[in-house]
Motif scaffolding. Structure first.
Motif, mmCIF file in Angstrom:
data_model
loop_
_atom_site.group_PDB
_atom_site.id
_atom_site.type_symbol
_atom_site.label_atom_id
_atom_site.label_comp_id
_atom_site.label_asym_id
_atom_site.label_seq_id
_atom_site.Cartn_x
_atom_site.Cartn_y
_atom_site.Cartn_z
ATOM 1 N N ASP A 101 -101.653 30.497 9.126
ATOM 2 C CA ASP A 101 -102.133 31.825 9.510
ATOM 3 C C ASP A 101 -103.633 31.890 9.244
ATOM 4 O OD1 ASP A 101 -99.431 32.375 9.811
ATOM 5 O OD2 ASP A 101 -99.411 34.056 8.398
ATOM 6 N N VAL A 102 -104.308 32.747 9.962
ATOM 7 C CA VAL A 102 -105.729 32.996 9.701
ATOM 8 C C VAL A 102 -105.903 34.485 9.459
ATOM 9 C CG1 VAL A 102 -108.094 32.811 10.559
ATOM 10 C CG2 VAL A 102 -106.419 31.064 11.172
ATOM 11 N N VAL A 103 -106.615 34.799 8.384
ATOM 12 C CA VAL A 103 -106.945 36.186 8.065
ATOM 13 C C VAL A 103 -108.454 36.336 8.213
ATOM 14 C CG1 VAL A 103 -106.879 38.013 6.332
ATOM 15 C CG2 VAL A 103 -105.004 36.346 6.462
ATOM 16 N N GLU B 192 -107.909 41.429 9.970
ATOM 17 C CA GLU B 192 -107.000 41.066 11.049
ATOM 18 C C GLU B 192 -106.248 39.815 10.626
ATOM 19 O OE1 GLU B 192 -108.495 41.256 15.224
ATOM 20 O OE2 GLU B 192 -110.417 41.593 14.193
ATOM 21 N N HIS B 193 -104.980 39.719 11.037
ATOM 22 C CA HIS B 193 -104.118 38.611 10.619
ATOM 23 C C HIS B 193 -103.443 38.008 11.842
ATOM 24 C CE1 HIS B 193 -100.189 37.483 8.294
ATOM 25 N NE2 HIS B 193 -100.921 36.421 8.519
ATOM 26 N N LEU B 194 -103.699 36.721 12.060
ATOM 27 C CA LEU B 194 -103.021 35.990 13.120
ATOM 28 C C LEU B 194 -102.000 35.054 12.482
ATOM 29 C CD1 LEU B 194 -105.831 34.886 15.616
ATOM 30 C CD2 LEU B 194 -104.094 36.645 15.942
ATOM 31 N N LYS B 195 -100.759 35.160 12.894
ATOM 32 C CA LYS B 195 -99.699 34.324 12.362
ATOM 33 C C LYS B 195 -99.462 33.122 13.273
ATOM 34 C CE LYS B 195 -97.051 37.984 10.116
ATOM 35 N NZ LYS B 195 -95.725 38.619 10.006
ATOM 36 N N GLY B 196 -99.220 31.986 12.655
ATOM 37 C CA GLY B 196 -98.839 30.790 13.396
ATOM 38 C C GLY B 196 -99.849 30.349 14.426
ATOM 39 N N VAL B 197 -101.091 30.149 14.000
ATOM 40 C CA VAL B 197 -102.144 29.800 14.958
ATOM 41 C C VAL B 197 -102.113 28.349 15.406
ATOM 42 C CG1 VAL B 197 -103.691 31.634 14.246
ATOM 43 C CG2 VAL B 197 -103.855 29.404 13.156
ATOM 44 N N GLY B 198 -101.409 27.512 14.707
ATOM 45 C CA GLY B 198 -101.409 26.131 15.166
ATOM 46 C C GLY B 198 -100.492 25.221 14.416
#
Length: 119
Positions: free
Chosen positions: A98-100, A113-119
């Motif tokens: 994840d990227v925050v 902002e929080h992106l889950k499962g980016v790669g």
């Protein structure tokens, strides 16, 4: 301590508090090995989460998410495996990155902002 380091630590603290508020259990922070560093290791249910935190004062140099490209994602996956080895664990399935992103100009309330499962 440099202003950049203070900003980064504040962003990581905000991200850790946010992830805990989302129900995640923080297992480790700022874990280092010769290959690099993991900002936050957490559990989200059964999923092991490697969270990369990117903190910026503004969007002048692009969105914080833009700083996490394919090379960085590959390094984070290798670091996840290294963390599991050190802990005596096999890499659990699922394991995600994840990227925050934290925008904190030091004046107003920081935006996260929080992106889950980016790669």
């Amino acid at each position: 301590m440099r202003a950049k380091d203070v900003l980064g630590r504040r962003g990581e603290e905000l991200a850790a508090c946010y992830l805990e508020a989302q129900g995640m259990q923080i297992l480790d922070r700022n874990w280092r090995c010769p290959e690099g560093e993991i900002d936050i290791v957490a559990l989200d249910g059964d999923a092991l989460v490697i969270a990369e935190v990117k903190t910026r004062k503004s969007l002048a140099y692009g969105h914080p998410f833009e700083a996490v490209g394919a090379e960085k994602l590959g390094r984070l996956h290798r670091l996840a495996s290294a963390w599991c080895r050190v802990q005596g664990l096999r890499t659990p399935a699922p394991c995600r990155v994840d990227v925050v992103a934290v925008l904190d100009d030091g004046i107003g309330e920081p935006a996260l902002e929080h992106l889950k499962g980016v790669g």
